[in-house]
Design a protein around this motif. Structure first.
Motif, PDB file in Angstrom:
ATOM      1  N   PHE A  96      -2.436  -8.096  -1.450  1.00  0.00           N
ATOM      2  CA  PHE A  96      -1.557  -7.021  -1.899  1.00  0.00           C
ATOM      3  C   PHE A  96      -0.186  -7.249  -1.285  1.00  0.00           C
ATOM      4  O   PHE A  96      -0.084  -7.556  -0.100  1.00  0.00           O
ATOM      5  CB  PHE A  96      -2.077  -5.664  -1.427  1.00  0.00           C
ATOM      6  CG  PHE A  96      -3.330  -5.214  -2.123  1.00  0.00           C
ATOM      7  CD1 PHE A  96      -3.298  -4.778  -3.441  1.00  0.00           C
ATOM      8  CD2 PHE A  96      -4.547  -5.221  -1.459  1.00  0.00           C
ATOM      9  CE1 PHE A  96      -4.454  -4.349  -4.088  1.00  0.00           C
ATOM     10  CE2 PHE A  96      -5.715  -4.795  -2.092  1.00  0.00           C
ATOM     11  CZ  PHE A  96      -5.660  -4.363  -3.414  1.00  0.00           C
ATOM     12  N   ARG A 127       3.205  -5.311  -0.648  1.00  0.00           N
ATOM     13  CA  ARG A 127       3.856  -4.009  -0.726  1.00  0.00           C
ATOM     14  C   ARG A 127       5.012  -3.952   0.258  1.00  0.00           C
ATOM     15  O   ARG A 127       4.822  -4.196   1.436  1.00  0.00           O
ATOM     16  CB  ARG A 127       2.824  -2.925  -0.392  1.00  0.00           C
ATOM     17  CG  ARG A 127       3.223  -1.560  -0.938  1.00  0.00           C
ATOM     18  CD  ARG A 127       2.279  -0.523  -0.432  1.00  0.00           C
ATOM     19  NE  ARG A 127       1.404  -0.001  -1.464  1.00  0.00           N
ATOM     20  CZ  ARG A 127       0.369   0.776  -1.224  1.00  0.00           C
ATOM     21  NH1 ARG A 127       0.047   1.092   0.003  1.00  0.00           N
ATOM     22  NH2 ARG A 127      -0.368   1.241  -2.215  1.00  0.00           N
ATOM     23  N   THR A 169      -0.907  -8.152   2.517  1.00  0.00           N
ATOM     24  CA  THR A 169      -2.219  -7.883   3.120  1.00  0.00           C
ATOM     25  C   THR A 169      -3.260  -8.734   2.421  1.00  0.00           C
ATOM     26  O   THR A 169      -3.354  -8.718   1.191  1.00  0.00           O
ATOM     27  CB  THR A 169      -2.602  -6.394   2.927  1.00  0.00           C
ATOM     28  OG1 THR A 169      -1.546  -5.582   3.413  1.00  0.00           O
ATOM     29  CG2 THR A 169      -3.891  -6.059   3.674  1.00  0.00           C
ATOM     30  N   ALA A 225      -6.566  -8.630   1.502  1.00  0.00           N
ATOM     31  CA  ALA A 225      -7.677  -7.674   1.421  1.00  0.00           C
ATOM     32  C   ALA A 225      -9.012  -8.401   1.288  1.00  0.00           C
ATOM     33  O   ALA A 225     -10.027  -7.942   1.802  1.00  0.00           O
ATOM     34  CB  ALA A 225      -7.475  -6.735   0.249  1.00  0.00           C
ATOM     35  N   PHE A 280     -16.517  -1.762   8.136  1.00  0.00           N
ATOM     36  CA  PHE A 280     -15.639  -0.663   8.544  1.00  0.00           C
ATOM     37  C   PHE A 280     -14.549  -0.438   7.507  1.00  0.00           C
ATOM     38  O   PHE A 280     -14.340  -1.266   6.623  1.00  0.00           O
ATOM     39  CB  PHE A 280     -14.999  -0.980   9.903  1.00  0.00           C
ATOM     40  CG  PHE A 280     -15.998  -1.073  11.023  1.00  0.00           C
ATOM     41  CD1 PHE A 280     -16.828   0.006  11.328  1.00  0.00           C
ATOM     42  CD2 PHE A 280     -16.113  -2.231  11.784  1.00  0.00           C
ATOM     43  CE1 PHE A 280     -17.753  -0.076  12.357  1.00  0.00           C
ATOM     44  CE2 PHE A 280     -17.037  -2.319  12.820  1.00  0.00           C
ATOM     45  CZ  PHE A 280     -17.853  -1.245  13.107  1.00  0.00           C
ATOM     46  N   SER A 281     -13.851   0.664   7.663  1.00  0.00           N
ATOM     47  CA  SER A 281     -12.708   0.973   6.821  1.00  0.00           C
ATOM     48  C   SER A 281     -11.697  -0.176   6.883  1.00  0.00           C
ATOM     49  O   SER A 281     -11.431  -0.709   7.959  1.00  0.00           O
ATOM     50  CB  SER A 281     -12.095   2.276   7.339  1.00  0.00           C
ATOM     51  OG  SER A 281     -10.984   2.605   6.561  1.00  0.00           O
ATOM     52  N   GLY A 282     -11.199  -0.569   5.728  1.00  0.00           N
ATOM     53  CA  GLY A 282     -10.210  -1.643   5.674  1.00  0.00           C
ATOM     54  C   GLY A 282     -10.813  -3.034   5.532  1.00  0.00           C
ATOM     55  O   GLY A 282     -10.086  -4.025   5.423  1.00  0.00           O
ATOM     56  N   ALA A 283     -12.133  -3.129   5.489  1.00  0.00           N
ATOM     57  CA  ALA A 283     -12.807  -4.437   5.425  1.00  0.00           C
ATOM     58  C   ALA A 283     -12.638  -5.129   4.070  1.00  0.00           C
ATOM     59  O   ALA A 283     -12.814  -6.337   3.957  1.00  0.00           O
ATOM     60  CB  ALA A 283     -14.291  -4.281   5.750  1.00  0.00           C
ATOM     61  N   GLY A 284     -12.316  -4.340   3.036  1.00  0.00           N
ATOM     62  CA  GLY A 284     -12.145  -4.923   1.699  1.00  0.00           C
ATOM     63  C   GLY A 284     -13.206  -4.511   0.689  1.00  0.00           C
ATOM     64  O   GLY A 284     -13.208  -4.991  -0.445  1.00  0.00           O
ATOM     65  N   LYS A 285     -14.074  -3.593   1.092  1.00  0.00           N
ATOM     66  CA  LYS A 285     -15.197  -3.181   0.242  1.00  0.00           C
ATOM     67  C   LYS A 285     -14.740  -2.593  -1.091  1.00  0.00           C
ATOM     68  O   LYS A 285     -15.235  -2.976  -2.147  1.00  0.00           O
ATOM     69  CB  LYS A 285     -16.084  -2.160   0.974  1.00  0.00           C
ATOM     70  CG  LYS A 285     -16.566  -2.614   2.341  1.00  0.00           C
ATOM     71  CD  LYS A 285     -17.467  -1.573   2.987  1.00  0.00           C
ATOM     72  CE  LYS A 285     -16.783  -0.236   3.288  1.00  0.00           C
ATOM     73  NZ  LYS A 285     -15.722  -0.284   4.308  1.00  0.00           N
ATOM     74  N   SER A 286     -13.801  -1.636  -1.033  1.00  0.00           N
ATOM     75  CA  SER A 286     -13.348  -0.988  -2.281  1.00  0.00           C
ATOM     76  C   SER A 286     -12.679  -1.995  -3.198  1.00  0.00           C
ATOM     77  O   SER A 286     -12.912  -1.995  -4.409  1.00  0.00           O
ATOM     78  CB  SER A 286     -12.326   0.122  -2.011  1.00  0.00           C
ATOM     79  OG  SER A 286     -12.737   0.913  -0.971  1.00  0.00           O
ATOM     80  N   THR A 287     -11.851  -2.826  -2.611  1.00  0.00           N
ATOM     81  CA  THR A 287     -11.161  -3.835  -3.415  1.00  0.00           C
ATOM     82  C   THR A 287     -12.190  -4.703  -4.132  1.00  0.00           C
ATOM     83  O   THR A 287     -12.050  -4.995  -5.322  1.00  0.00           O
ATOM     84  CB  THR A 287     -10.248  -4.693  -2.516  1.00  0.00           C
ATOM     85  OG1 THR A 287      -9.379  -3.827  -1.793  1.00  0.00           O
ATOM     86  CG2 THR A 287      -9.420  -5.659  -3.332  1.00  0.00           C
TER      87      THR A 287
HETATM   88  P1  ADP Z   1     -12.464  -0.710   2.528  1.00  0.00           P
HETATM   89  O1  ADP Z   1     -12.912  -0.249   1.192  1.00  0.00           O
HETATM   90  O2  ADP Z   1     -13.459  -1.610   3.187  1.00  0.00           O
HETATM   91  O3  ADP Z   1     -12.027   0.400   3.410  1.00  0.00           O
HETATM   92  P2  ADP Z   1     -10.134  -1.675   1.103  1.00  0.00           P
HETATM   93  O4  ADP Z   1     -10.611  -2.615   0.082  1.00  0.00           O
HETATM   94  O5  ADP Z   1      -9.794  -0.297   0.687  1.00  0.00           O
HETATM   95  O6  ADP Z   1     -11.186  -1.647   2.308  1.00  0.00           O
HETATM   96  O7  ADP Z   1      -8.850  -2.276   1.820  1.00  0.00           O
HETATM   97  C1  ADP Z   1      -8.769  -3.608   2.323  1.00  0.00           C
HETATM   98  C2  ADP Z   1      -7.352  -3.876   2.777  1.00  0.00           C
HETATM   99  O8  ADP Z   1      -6.481  -3.930   1.668  1.00  0.00           O
HETATM  100  C3  ADP Z   1      -6.799  -2.790   3.699  1.00  0.00           C
HETATM  101  O9  ADP Z   1      -5.975  -3.414   4.666  1.00  0.00           O
HETATM  102  C4  ADP Z   1      -5.987  -1.953   2.764  1.00  0.00           C
HETATM  103  O10 ADP Z   1      -4.945  -1.311   3.459  1.00  0.00           O
HETATM  104  C5  ADP Z   1      -5.466  -2.967   1.781  1.00  0.00           C
HETATM  105  N1  ADP Z   1      -5.220  -2.389   0.442  1.00  0.00           N
HETATM  106  C6  ADP Z   1      -6.163  -1.873  -0.378  1.00  0.00           C
HETATM  107  N2  ADP Z   1      -5.612  -1.466  -1.538  1.00  0.00           N
HETATM  108  C7  ADP Z   1      -4.279  -1.721  -1.428  1.00  0.00           C
HETATM  109  C8  ADP Z   1      -3.156  -1.523  -2.291  1.00  0.00           C
HETATM  110  N3  ADP Z   1      -3.292  -1.003  -3.509  1.00  0.00           N
HETATM  111  N4  ADP Z   1      -1.952  -1.900  -1.847  1.00  0.00           N
HETATM  112  C9  ADP Z   1      -1.790  -2.445  -0.616  1.00  0.00           C
HETATM  113  N5  ADP Z   1      -2.794  -2.665   0.233  1.00  0.00           N
HETATM  114  C10 ADP Z   1      -4.031  -2.309  -0.160  1.00  0.00           C
END
Ligand code: ADP
Ligand code: ADP
Length: 232
Positions: free
Chosen positions: A11, A13, A18, A20, A39-46
């Motif tokens: 990403f 920004r 970052t 991800a 943990f939070s920020g690991a990349g799971k949602s992405t």
């Molecule tokens: P998780 O789901 O494990 O908490 P995310 O996939 O949400 O992790 O995020 C992984 C990394 O990517 C984090 O550092 C987050 O801040 C970054 N990130 C996620 N989405 C975006 C975005 N749209 N723009 C910039 N950074 C992002």
């Protein structure tokens, strides 16, 4: 059923980059319940969002039932996405619509005829145990009931894959157990492949067949739940 092939995601920004996801490769087999923890920020949602193309890889590819998303056009992706349902931590229901209408929505959007919608919605609400709530509105329901509506909506179009994004994180432990039981039943009854992400090991332990542990955008461990939890 779902294949992540050397997926990386950056990403950018405001001049900040970052990473991800870094070179993630994973294979989720048909009929499996696969958990991604970290943990939070690991990349799971992405990662999970790539399955239904809410995100796309910077490099690498994702295959759904053998079909490459990178090589598919918009129309093909729309067809692939019909086989994928998703549920969310905060349920994402339409508050101004009844339970019935929330569940019916994906079918209405697909132009399914009214009689068929009625049959399907009634069947789904019975299945999730909300047969008597069709006329209620989301704010009249408990968290567990809202997630049941979310599940019914996700199943409306008969998907082959169900994505669960922290689906029990907003629920108390007892309700969490009930929702996990329901997900297990969906997996066993309909053979739907489930990919879930969670920050809770207990969720994985309760329902997953296999698990990947993510840290800072990488998969650091992968295996059966038995393997992961029996290794010190
Ligand atoms: P998780 O789901 O494990 O908490 P995310 O996939 O949400 O992790 O995020 C992984 C990394 O990517 C984090 O550092 C987050 O801040 C970054 N990130 C996620 N989405 C975006 C975005 N749209 N723009 C910039 N950074 C992002
Ligand atoms: P809107 O949100 O557009 O006002 P409604 O929620 O009133 O729409 O319902 C839209 C359609 O969904 C109606 O035509 C109705 O047939 C059907 N519907 C809504 N609630 C139910 C229900 N509890 N049982 C059966 N059909 C319903």
């Amino acid at each position: 059923m779902i294949e992540f092939i050397d997926v990386s995601k950056q990403f950018n920004r405001k001049g900040v980059t970052t990473d991800a996801l870094k070179n993630v490769s994973l294979k989720v087999e048909p009929g499996e319940i696969f958990g991604i923890v970290g943990f939070s920020g690991a990349g799971k949602s992405t990662l999970i969002r790539m399955v239904n193309r809410l995100e796309s890889p910077t490099t690498g590819d994702v295959k759904i039932a053998g079909q490459s998303l990178e090589k598919s056009n918009t129309k093909e992706i729309r067809t692939i996405k019909r086989d994928i349902g998703m549920i969310f931590q905060h349920f994402n229901l339409l508050d101004s619509k009844t339970v019935y209408k929330n569940v019916a929505m994906p079918l209405i959007l697909q132009g399914v005829d009214k009689g068929e919608i009625d049959r399907r919605v009634t069947e789904l609400l019975d299945f999730v145990g909300l047969g008597d709530k069709s006329k209620s509105y989301p704010d009249e329901l408990s968290g567990g009931q809202k997630q049941r509506v979310g599940i019914a909506r996700a199943l409306a179009t008969n998907p082959k894959i169900l994505l669960c994004d922290e689906a029990t994180s907003a629920l108390d432990p007892e309700t969490t157990t009930q929702i996990l039981e329901l997900l297990k039943e969906i997996n066993q009854t309909y053979g739907i492949t489930i990919l879930l992400i969670t920050h809770e090991m207990s969720v994985v332990r309760e329902i997953c067949d296999r698990v990947a542990i993510m840290e800072k955008g990488r998969v650091i461990e992968e295996g059966t739940v038995f393997d992961i939890f029996s290794n010190p």
